[in-house]
Design an enzyme around this catalytic site. Structure first.
Site, PDB file in Angstrom:
ATOM      1  N   ARG A  46      -2.490  41.704 -32.528  1.00 12.73           N
ATOM      2  CA  ARG A  46      -3.061  41.181 -31.283  1.00 12.73           C
ATOM      3  C   ARG A  46      -3.249  42.285 -30.264  1.00 12.73           C
ATOM      4  NH1 ARG A  46       0.308  36.924 -31.846  1.00 12.73           N
ATOM      5  NH2 ARG A  46      -0.713  34.890 -31.834  1.00 12.73           N
TER       6      ARG A  46
ATOM      7  N   SER B 284       6.379  46.796 -34.575  1.00  9.13           N
ATOM      8  CA  SER B 284       7.537  46.086 -35.126  1.00  9.13           C
ATOM      9  C   SER B 284       8.067  46.700 -36.415  1.00  9.13           C
ATOM     10  CB  SER B 284       7.163  44.626 -35.351  1.00  9.13           C
ATOM     11  OG  SER B 284       6.604  44.119 -34.173  1.00  9.13           O
TER      12      SER B 284
ATOM     13  N   ASP C  82       9.445  44.522 -31.639  1.00  9.16           N
ATOM     14  CA  ASP C  82       9.146  43.132 -31.278  1.00  9.16           C
ATOM     15  C   ASP C  82      10.381  42.358 -30.802  1.00  9.16           C
ATOM     16  OD1 ASP C  82      10.149  43.170 -33.848  1.00  9.16           O
ATOM     17  OD2 ASP C  82       8.659  41.805 -34.713  1.00  9.16           O
TER      18      ASP C  82
END
Ligand code: BG6
Ligand code: BG6
Ligand code: GLC
Ligand code: GLC
Length: 914
Positions: free
Chosen positions: A528, A592, A646
């Site tokens: 994203r 992440s 994350d």
């Protein structure tokens, strides 16, 4: 004269004492019995010695004790103890968990016990017929569990050939034949009703199951009744007579046969031999004949005859009643010892006694029953020590489920038994629980497990057994705590599997952050890019716009340059669409994967995890790589201010709403956690004041072998087929990327063994990745789950039956439940650490959570919360779902970084970030 009488009495007393002394066992004797029993247990388990062992160690094909999911309505038969019973048992699972039973006792006349096999089974079926009429259930074809309390050589749960009759039975044409078949044939002969015989069970096994339904620590079943016997949960790897090494199986020891090879002749007396010779099975069941209800009375009678013959009792008269075999029932033994009514009872038996006689009779009874209890105790000590050693434990708590009239009615038997076990097995804390409901309930529970088509699945599941146990979860927590410590010390950090990476994030948002930021979120299920505007008019508000971009496999598995070019290209596209290509916005990068950070915007990838494997990136600073890619394009500019994991982004997102949030966890494609640690504990970073967020990278937990005892063959297979074999072993047992695949592997194995889908497997089911974690979530939905299972399997070309769907749902539950328990255990470790750090008796904290598995699975969150609260009792833990992803949090970190970089001097909160 007086002295002559006194001398005669003294001599008589001596003779009586001498006689009884032969039946009294020293602690040395008992220790030897324990040791010999242990030898025989081992011999019975081993292939090369099994056929000559006196303790037969018969496999029961019962792989686990009940877990509360059993349900349904069953018929049960209970044959072989004092009473023959027919029962119907209704079992409910879930929150309405309960068992209701109705039963009727039927007589089995002696001529039938000792007639032909056909007569015996016809009689049994006649009793069933009567019972079904009585219950009005003749037209329902019920599944039946058959407690058959004799030694049976089983080849499956519903197959067992009688080895030999014991106790009072001696029907012809039965030994060597399958008792389930004999019962089926008798039902056919009667041709009046039909039953589905699902399981044949020894009474010890039924008893263990009955008690284990209430107490999961119950892993041993003992009968001290008409006969004497024990079963217990043995490790499969030790049972050489059955294939397979994983998990456990209940073994029916048939310890009644102990001594058939003469190994306890030193403690057998002539009375025991006499009893043996008068029995239906001379030479057999020697231990049983010294310990069980059917024989104790006979031993007493033999002693009384002997004493009478020698003129020491009953004035030397051997009367008819005394000559009658069986006259002395065990219940009389119990009554004589319980009530001071010896003479009345003797009288009832037709034995005329003096006051002295009754004292002597009572002593004889006491000696015989004491020896029986001690012998059982010595045998039990051998069993519990064996189980303890199997588990490599120094100390062990275990429960024995017990039934039988001797144990229940005799006033001292149970106490002496317990004392003996305590003395001979001091490293075991053994609790004895009386089975209130007989073995029929346990037989029905076993039938329930079978009936729901998990027969072998059980053998496959046994590797998973661990998860259901809270102790197991607690054990993992213990591991975890140790690991946490290792990761933080500078000298052990390089070798610690849980890396405990400093993040340079020192506090959660304080409400003063503001600005216009770009956030990248790479590494979860979606890539994203977002624009996050934090404004500050009166109240802090956050506005976000986002777009998802593809990350095709050829890119994430290609070269690192290509990957970062792709990221830069997507970022360019996003800025174009946002009309901000001409601005130089600050970028917060949620990346992440495990990174060693030296500051907020310098972050070296340690190793790829999950689906990523781009070359030339490990060991590099990802900020430099991305900057290079952006510069190469030259069409826009960006300032990468912060890289966050994350978990950290999630903690910060949740911290925005709840100041108490100090832990962030992800249960998604991968799994990981971060939490606020005291700086003084972090050797790798300078300074002792305040706190810093630590990215634990707990996915790597177990990479040093610490989880080997609980990893199953399926976990190993997943690991072998993964991009990073030998790495992230904990992650591979729990996270979304692997759960579906775990279920698929189990389904394939069960189908191959013929326990699912009638043995059919389609190419789709054989294809890696075809069964996804989101399918597990759908199948576990309580209402539509089974329909979903049918749909999903249908799409894989399968045609599952209703039973198949139930079994598949059960497998999904086991796998997802294990995941939740393991995460609960590790999270429990972190929370305990936080609690220790704070030094408060009660921990009040909030855990921020994100990840698709946690969010989409219908039961996951509830299970996780429940187990965590159980594992960390003195705590109020709030679980806060991150509604807006990790990017809001990344923007918060960026805001502070920006503030420090551009206007640093205006702010006092300089120490917020290094
Ligand atoms: C009963 C069980 O309660 O106890 C039977 O249901 C078992 O399965 C019996 O055989 C053993 O005790 P006894 O004294 O009846 O042989
Ligand atoms: C998202 C976060 O909500 O959850 C990501 O924004 C994170 O940063 C992801 O990686 C984890 O879940 P999953 O299921 O997408 O791996
Ligand atoms: C006899 C049987 C055994 C049974 C025990 C208790 O020993 O052989 O199978 O468990 O009696 O009833
Ligand atoms: C993997 C990564 C870790 C990340 C987690 C959740 O375990 O190594 O950094 O936090 O997945 O996405």
């Amino acid at each position: 004269m007086v002295t002559a009488v006194a001398q005669r009495l003294a001599a008589q007393r001596r003779e009586i004492n001498d006689t009884l002394a032969r039946l009294s066992l020293s602690s040395e004797n008992l220790q030897q019995v324990k040791d010999k029993m242990r030898v025989e247990l081992e011999r019975g388990l081993r292939k090369d010695s099994h056929s000559t062992a006196s303790v037969k160690m018969l496999p029961s094909f019962v792989y686990r004790t009940p877990n509360g999911t059993e349900r349904g309505k069953y018929l049960a038969l209970d044959l072989g103890g004092t009473n023959f019973r027919v029962l119907v048992v209704k079992i409910r699972s879930g929150i309405r968990k309960s068992v209701r039973m109705y039963n009727k006792i039927y007589a089995i006349p002696l001529e039938i016990m000792q007639g032909t096999g056909e007569e015996l089974f016809d009689h049994i079926v006649q009793c069933i017929s009567d019972f079904l009429d009585y219950m009005g259930m003749k037209n329902t074809r019920l599944p039946l569990g058959f407690t058959f309390s004799f030694p049976c050589r089983q080849t499956g749960i519903d197959k067992g050939s009688l080895v030999s009759w014991t106790k009072g039975f001696k029907a012809t044409d039965c030994e060597g034949n399958d008792v389930v078949e004999m019962l089926r044939e008798a039902i056919k002969r009667r041709n009046e009703f039909d039953l589905d015989i699902v399981a044949v069970v020894n009474d010890t096994v039924g008893t263990m199951m009955t008690c284990a339904y209430e107490d999961p620590k119950c892993e041993i079943g003992l009968i001290a009744g008409t006969g004497s016997n024990v079963c217990y949960m043995e490790e499969m790897r030790n049972i050489e007579m059955v294939e397979g090494d994983e998990g456990q199986m209940c073994v029916n020891t048939e310890w009644g046969g102990f001594g058939e090879n003469d190994c306890i002749e030193d403690i057998r007396t002539r009375f025991d031999r006499e009893v043996d010779e008068g029995s239906l099975n001379n030479g057999k069941q020697r231990f049983e004949k010294m310990t069980s209800g059917m024989y104790l009375g006979e031993i007493v009678r033999q002693i009384l005859i002997d004493l009478t013959r020698r003129g020491l009792l009953f004035r030397g008269h051997i009367t008819e009643p005394l000559k009658t075999r069986g006259i002395f029932e065990t219940k009389f033994l119990s009554q004589i010892e319980r009530y001071r009514v010896v003479r009345a009872i003797l009288q009832q038996l037709g034995l005329d006694s003096t006051c002295d006689d009754s004292i002597i009779v009572k002593e004889v009874c006491g000696t015989v029953s004491r020896r029986a209890a001690q012998l059982c105790g010595a045998g039990m000590a051998a069993i519990v020590d064996k189980i303890r050693e199997n588990r490599g434990r120094n100390q062990m708590n275990i429960t024995v489920g017990v039934d039988g009239t001797l144990y229940k009615l005799h006033p001292h038997f149970s106490r002496i038994l317990k004392d003996t076990v305590k003395a001979l097995a001091p490293q075991c804390d053994v609790e004895f629980v009386l089975s209130e409901d007989g073995s029929g309930k346990g037989a029905a529970l076993i039938t329930a497990v079978q009936h729901h088509r998990q027969p072998r699945s059980d053998s496959i599941f046994c590797g998973f057994r661990w998860y259901a146990l809270p102790e197991g979860a607690a054990a993992a927590k213990g591991y975890k705590l140790r690991e946490l410590g290792n990761g933080l010390c500078s000298d052990t950090n390089p070798t610690a599997t849980v890396k405990m990476l400093p993040t340079f994030v020192r506090s959660i948002p304080d409400g003063s952050e503001k600005g216009d930021f770009i956030a990248l979120d790479l590494g979860g299920s979606a890539f994203r890019i977002l624009r996050v505007k934090v404004s500050h008019e009166k109240k802090q508000t956050v506005q976000m716009e986002s777009q998802i971009y593809d990350t095709p496999e050829d890119i994430i598995h290609g070269s690192g340059t290509r990957l970062f070019d792709h990221v830069a290209e997507c970022l360019g596209d996003f800025m174009e669409k946002q009309n901000i290509k001409d601005k130089k916005l600050s970028v917060g990068f949620t990346f992440s994967f495990p990174c060693a950070q030296t500051k907020l915007n310098e972050s070296y990838l340690l190793t790829w995890t999950k689906r990523f494997k781009a070359s030339g990136v490990e060991g590099m600073d990802i900020v430099t790589l991305l900057n290079k890619a952006i510069k190469k394009r030259g069409d826009y500019d960006a300032d990468i201010m912060a890289v966050v994991n994350d978990t950290v982004g999630t903690m910060m997102t949740c911290g925005f709403d709840d100041q108490r949030c100090e832990v962030g966890i992800i249960i998604g494609t991968g799994t990981n956690a971060c939490y606020m640690e005291e700086l003084r504990h972090i050797d790798l970073v300078e300074g002792d004041e305040g706190r810093m967020c630590i990215n634990t990278e707990w996915g790597a937990f177990g990479d040093d072998g610490m989880l080997e005892d609980i990893r199953t063959e399926f976990d190993r297979e997943i690991d072998r087929g993964s991009l990073n074999p030998g790495k992230q072993l904990f992650e591979k047992m729990v996270s979304g990327m692997y759960i579906g695949e775990l279920v698929r592997l189990i389904l394939v194995k069960m189908a191959k063994e013929g326990f699912l889908f009638e043995g059919r497997i389609t190419p789709e089911l054989l294809t890696k990745g075809k069964f996804e974690t989101k399918h597990v979530s759908s199948i576990e939905k309580s209402k539509e789950g089974l329909t979903k299972a049918k749909d999903i399997l249908g799409r894989l070309g399968m045609e599952p039956s209703a039973d198949d769907c139930i079994a598949v749902q059960h497998i999904c539950t086991i796998v997802s439940h294990r995941s939740a328990n393991l995460i609960a255990a590790t999270l429990g470790g972190i929370l305990s650490r936080l609690k220790d750090n704070k030094g408060n008796p009660r921990l009040r904290t909030t855990v921020g959570i994100d990840g698709s598995l946690y969010k989409m699975h219908p039961q996951y969150a509830r299970r996780l919360h429940k187990t965590v609260r159980r594992l960390v009792p003195e705590s109020d833990v709030r679980f806060l779902l991150s509604e807006s992803g990790s990017s809001k949090g990344a923007a918060m970190v960026t805001a502070v970084a920006y503030r420090l970089a551009d206007h640093g001097n205006e702010y006092n909160a300089l120490e917020d970030f290094s």
